[in-house]
Design a protein around this motif. Sequence first.
Motif, PDB file in Angstrom:
ATOM      1  N   VAL A   1       0.838  -1.198   0.000  1.00  0.00           N
ATOM      2  CA  VAL A   1       0.000   0.000   0.000  1.00  0.00           C
ATOM      3  C   VAL A   1       0.882   1.262   0.000  1.00  0.00           C
ATOM      4  N   VAL A   2       0.521   2.192  -0.855  1.00  0.00           N
ATOM      5  CA  VAL A   2       1.245   3.457  -0.964  1.00  0.00           C
ATOM      6  C   VAL A   2       0.285   4.604  -0.660  1.00  0.00           C
ATOM      7  N   VAL A   3       0.718   5.513   0.234  1.00  0.00           N
ATOM      8  CA  VAL A   3      -0.090   6.707   0.511  1.00  0.00           C
ATOM      9  C   VAL A   3       0.805   7.932   0.406  1.00  0.00           C
ATOM     10  N   SER A   4       0.296   8.984  -0.225  1.00  0.00           N
ATOM     11  CA  SER A   4       1.001  10.263  -0.147  1.00  0.00           C
ATOM     12  C   SER A   4       0.024  11.395  -0.442  1.00  0.00           C
ATOM     13  N   GLY A   5       0.370  12.571   0.054  1.00  0.00           N
ATOM     14  CA  GLY A   5      -0.515  13.716  -0.142  1.00  0.00           C
ATOM     15  C   GLY A   5       0.266  14.996  -0.343  1.00  0.00           C
ATOM     16  N   ILE A   6      -0.429  15.989  -0.845  1.00  0.00           N
ATOM     17  CA  ILE A   6       0.171  17.314  -1.051  1.00  0.00           C
ATOM     18  C   ILE A   6      -0.801  18.342  -0.484  1.00  0.00           C
ATOM     19  N   ARG A   7      -0.275  19.322   0.231  1.00  0.00           N
ATOM     20  CA  ARG A   7      -1.164  20.349   0.804  1.00  0.00           C
ATOM     21  C   ARG A   7      -1.737  21.248  -0.286  1.00  0.00           C
ATOM     22  N   SER A   8      -2.966  21.693  -0.045  1.00  0.00           N
ATOM     23  CA  SER A   8      -3.623  22.560  -1.034  1.00  0.00           C
ATOM     24  C   SER A   8      -3.316  24.010  -0.694  1.00  0.00           C
ATOM     25  N   THR A   9      -2.076  24.400  -0.974  1.00  0.00           N
ATOM     26  CA  THR A   9      -1.689  25.773  -0.634  1.00  0.00           C
ATOM     27  C   THR A   9      -1.305  26.571  -1.882  1.00  0.00           C
ATOM     28  N   GLY A  10      -1.720  26.112  -3.052  1.00  0.00           N
ATOM     29  CA  GLY A  10      -1.379  26.826  -4.291  1.00  0.00           C
ATOM     30  C   GLY A  10      -0.993  25.816  -5.351  1.00  0.00           C
TER      31      GLY A  10
END
Length: 354
Positions: free
Chosen positions: A4-13
């Motif tokens: 399982v792979v999880v990753s995210g990016i903040r919604s700051t632009g």
Amino acid sequence: MKEVVVSGIRSTGNLHLGNYYGALSKFVKMQEDYDCLFFIADLHALTTHPDPKLLHSNVKDILAEYLASGIDPEKATIFVQSDVPEIPELYLLLNMHVGIGELMRTASFKDKARKQLGIKTDATKDDDDIERQIIGTDSNKRVNAGLLTYPTLMAVDILIQKANKVPVGKDQEQHLELTRRFARRFNSFYGVDLFPEPTNFNFGDHAVKVPGLDGSGKMGKSEGNCIYLVDDEKTLRKKVMRAVTDQGPAEPNQPISQPVQNLLTLMELTSAPEVVEHYRNAYADCSIRYGDMKKQLAEDILKVTTPIRERYLDIRNDDAFISRVVKAGAEKARERAAKTLAEVRQIMGITKFY
Ligand code: TYM
């Protein structure tokens, strides 16, 4: 079973080349062989960007950029963090096992706390001083508690999906280290084997740190030194042509200065190996012309970003497609998260009387 792979990016632009090479490009490759979940960390964005007007449109931008970069919703689950209420619940539960001290010692906390207090970033400043300032500030000028517990929320994003691999850039490694520590601590405190200990993933390479165009540190939205994936051709060329360099090498084979090394690092990511080699040699024999080097770099970056930008402009207007993708993604992410949360509640003794 696939890992399982999880990753995210903040919604700051909008996303920049740092996000792309540190994370997004790996997401696209990993979706072929792993069970992947990629999300937009809108709750994390609130720790520094609490602007209701911008939040929704920022989330939409990143969704469109994910899709435009090649994340395929048929292969990977794409979702928005705030669509999964199990995450904030587990965040509360996990926080009971996390120390204030270890959170305060996190580099990103100290850095962002300094910014929120308006203290100039100074790596040599002694940390006691910052801690005293944090405790002593009045409520008008405060460091928000969400910033302190940021690593707990990030750990939950990962642990709630029982992820094994987390593709992130170098700047996130400390958070990942904390995630492993919290997983170990939870497992050993309750005598269970619930959470795997996740690791960064870089296709065999080191974690990436993409430099900015200003000659100093990493590319970052708050540093104002970014090339965005959706920059138009003219803007992008202008930014690259204005990148900081040096006066030129004074003698053969002198060590490469930081600003020029930064441009070479960007070239290593975007250009063919022989192009990088050519400019390295040109620096060594003092024949380098920065104007030519920058033109080449802009050209090679555009080869990567132009198709992404074109797809982005289409997808950004396709509300029906975007909402279909996130709805399906939220359902899948929630189903898995709910399972883990139920296990945690059981383990911690939170059971119903009815
Ligand atoms: P964020 O939104 O700051 O950045 C998203 C991803 O881009 C990478 N990155 C870079 N990589 C190399 N060089 C750079 N200059 C550069 N700038 C950004 C980051 O390392 C990251 O991989 N806390 C995370 C978001 C998050 C998360 C998670 C990530 C929340 N929960 C769970 C993974 C798993 C963050 O702020 O990334």
